[in-house]
Design an enzyme around this catalytic site. Sequence first.
Site, PDB file in Angstrom:
ATOM      1  CG  HIS A 139      -9.407   6.543  81.529  1.00  0.00           C
ATOM      2  ND1 HIS A 139     -10.128   5.529  82.111  1.00  0.00           N
ATOM      3  CD2 HIS A 139      -9.630   6.453  80.195  1.00  0.00           C
ATOM      4  CE1 HIS A 139     -10.755   4.834  81.166  1.00  0.00           C
ATOM      5  NE2 HIS A 139     -10.468   5.368  79.992  1.00  0.00           N
ATOM      6  CG  HIS A 140     -14.615   7.507  85.968  1.00  0.00           C
ATOM      7  ND1 HIS A 140     -14.424   7.020  87.236  1.00  0.00           N
ATOM      8  CD2 HIS A 140     -15.787   8.191  86.015  1.00  0.00           C
ATOM      9  CE1 HIS A 140     -15.428   7.395  88.015  1.00  0.00           C
ATOM     10  NE2 HIS A 140     -16.263   8.102  87.300  1.00  0.00           N
ATOM     11  CB  ALA A 141      -9.733   3.236  84.603  1.00  0.00           C
ATOM     12  CG  ASN A 312     -13.806   4.209  89.728  1.00  0.00           C
ATOM     13  OD1 ASN A 312     -14.397   5.234  89.470  1.00  0.00           O
ATOM     14  ND2 ASN A 312     -12.701   3.837  89.081  1.00  0.00           N
TER      15      ASN A 312
END
Length: 461
Positions: A139-141, A312
Amino acid sequence: MSKRLTPSDAMFLYGETRETMMHVGGLLLFATPPDADPDHLRHLMDEVRGGLPVQPPWSYKLRHPDWLSHPLQAWDESEVDLEYHVRRTALPSPGDERELGIVVSRLHGNALDMHRPPWEVHLIEGLNDGRFALYVKVHHALVDGYSAMRVLVHALSKDAEERDRPLFFSVPPPGRKPREPQPDEHDHESGGLHWTELAAAVRAQYGATKTVVRALRNVVRDEELVTPRQAPRCILNGRISRSRRFATQTVALDRVKAIAKATGGTLNDVILALSATSLRRYLLEQNALPDDPLIAMLPVAIRPKGDAGGGNAVGSILASLATDIEDPAKQLASIIHSTTRAKHQLQGMSRIEILSYSALMLAPAVLNMIPGIAGHMKPTFNIVISNVPGPNDHLYFRGAQLQCSYPLSIPVHGQALNITCSSYAGQIGFGFTGCRDTVPHLQRLAVYCGDAIDELERAVA
């Protein structure tokens, strides 16, 4: 131990729906060493079942998995059921790249279980010439592209003779030595914040706001800067389904560098030109090429030197792809001019200023991601194109040489196609990730990308 989510991390959680799954992935192709046991992947799975340590961030699980927009959302360390996260998949032997792409497309179209640490790895066997592949999704989180590339480098070896390398989730995360907490500080990981840090954050945000306002004024006044309302309507910006299609292309890094040197551009400029030429040809075939040039959103890494990664930390700029220009050399010249002007805007900005500026520039795009609105309002940009630099040396996993790697990214409502590149050992791997229904015949884009570099070389010779 727990870890707070940044606002950027949280945005990827807020966007998670049945159709817009916010995970990224990587496909790694390996050549099996000549002395490998025919059952080496079975042995690897036996090793996983036997129990292996799991290092952060792969041991992180959401504190509130049933409410992704929870205001106190955080990552908590947890026990990991490796037999769930590590899976073995086989192609009908001997499988080729097309069959591999079909399998990976289906795997990428399945959502991650947010009640567990949000990642999976699939060991894929049955490829021709005895090769095997690893498909990893996360997951990009949890991580961004920068962090994912660092994980790749540290999980593989430059030594072909090293046969005891642990799997990536067992490799301790690289990074700097943590700062010792002061006696009067609260536990930051649990959500506390010292008043001096809070005051500094307020001062930084106040200064950033003034800088960002000046930058936005420049966008309005400077006719050569791409604005958030400049992108034309395009079939790439409609609603999506949950079905995915993935295609790949590989180009030699030295060819791209030679074109960049001959034209005074950067490697990223040439990547944009190859993407633009491919998109122009593809959309012409669909009778769907807009009269105005397509606009690309380009992520910009803003991590300080020595940052350990995780989470991120990405700003963004908008640039024209000059898809209204047929001549490849003139198209590239227009792209270089556009990206140069956009990057000039960020010069002199601090990290928080770049993040704030990027958020305001892209705010209208959030509306276009809403299912009922996507495709009905003018897009802020037409496509996301990103490039993640990778290692220059050949890498190995227990004697198996990594032949190539391809990134997979995130289509969303209003952005049905994503192009992401990563470099490795003298080549650039293009990953085209799109909605199977909104962007039909996606594999043609990969073919056209291979043709585009030949055309561009002839045009700038």
